[in-house]
Design a protein around this motif. Structure first.
Motif: not given
Length: 89
Positions: A1-29
């Motif tokens: 009841m109320g179950k959704k059929n999910r396939n293996k192909n259904d993937q959640q979008p990957q979250q990506e950080f706004i800043f990368q390692k290079k940004n954080y290095m400059f921020m630390f500097l």
């Protein structure tokens, strides 16, 4: 009841950080420059309130330390605006 059929192909979008390692290095500097600037700005007081200490107006506290803080703030702005995904030719 109320179950959704999910396939293996259904993937959640990957979250990506706004800043990368290079940004954080400059921020630390940038933070390091700001902290060094404030450390250089400190001191120069007198233990006796009746005696004026001329060291408060020396080159380190009036020119060098504020310049270090402004350079640090400039580096922080650069780190925020830096696009690490941009390809260089």
């Amino acid at each position: 009841m109320g179950k959704k059929n999910r396939n293996k192909n259904d993937q959640q979008p990957q979250q990506e950080f706004i800043f990368q390692k290079k940004n954080y290095m400059f921020m630390f500097l940038g933070v390091a420059f700001i902290v060094i600037g404030f450390i250089l700005m400190s001191g120069g007081g007198s233990d006796d309130p009746n005696v004026f200490n001329e060291d408060i107006y020396n080159f380190r506290r009036i020119r060098l330390a504020p310049t270090m803080v402004l350079i640090g703030l400039g580096i922080e702005v650069y780190a925020i605006l830096l696009n690490p995904h941009k390809k260089r030719n």
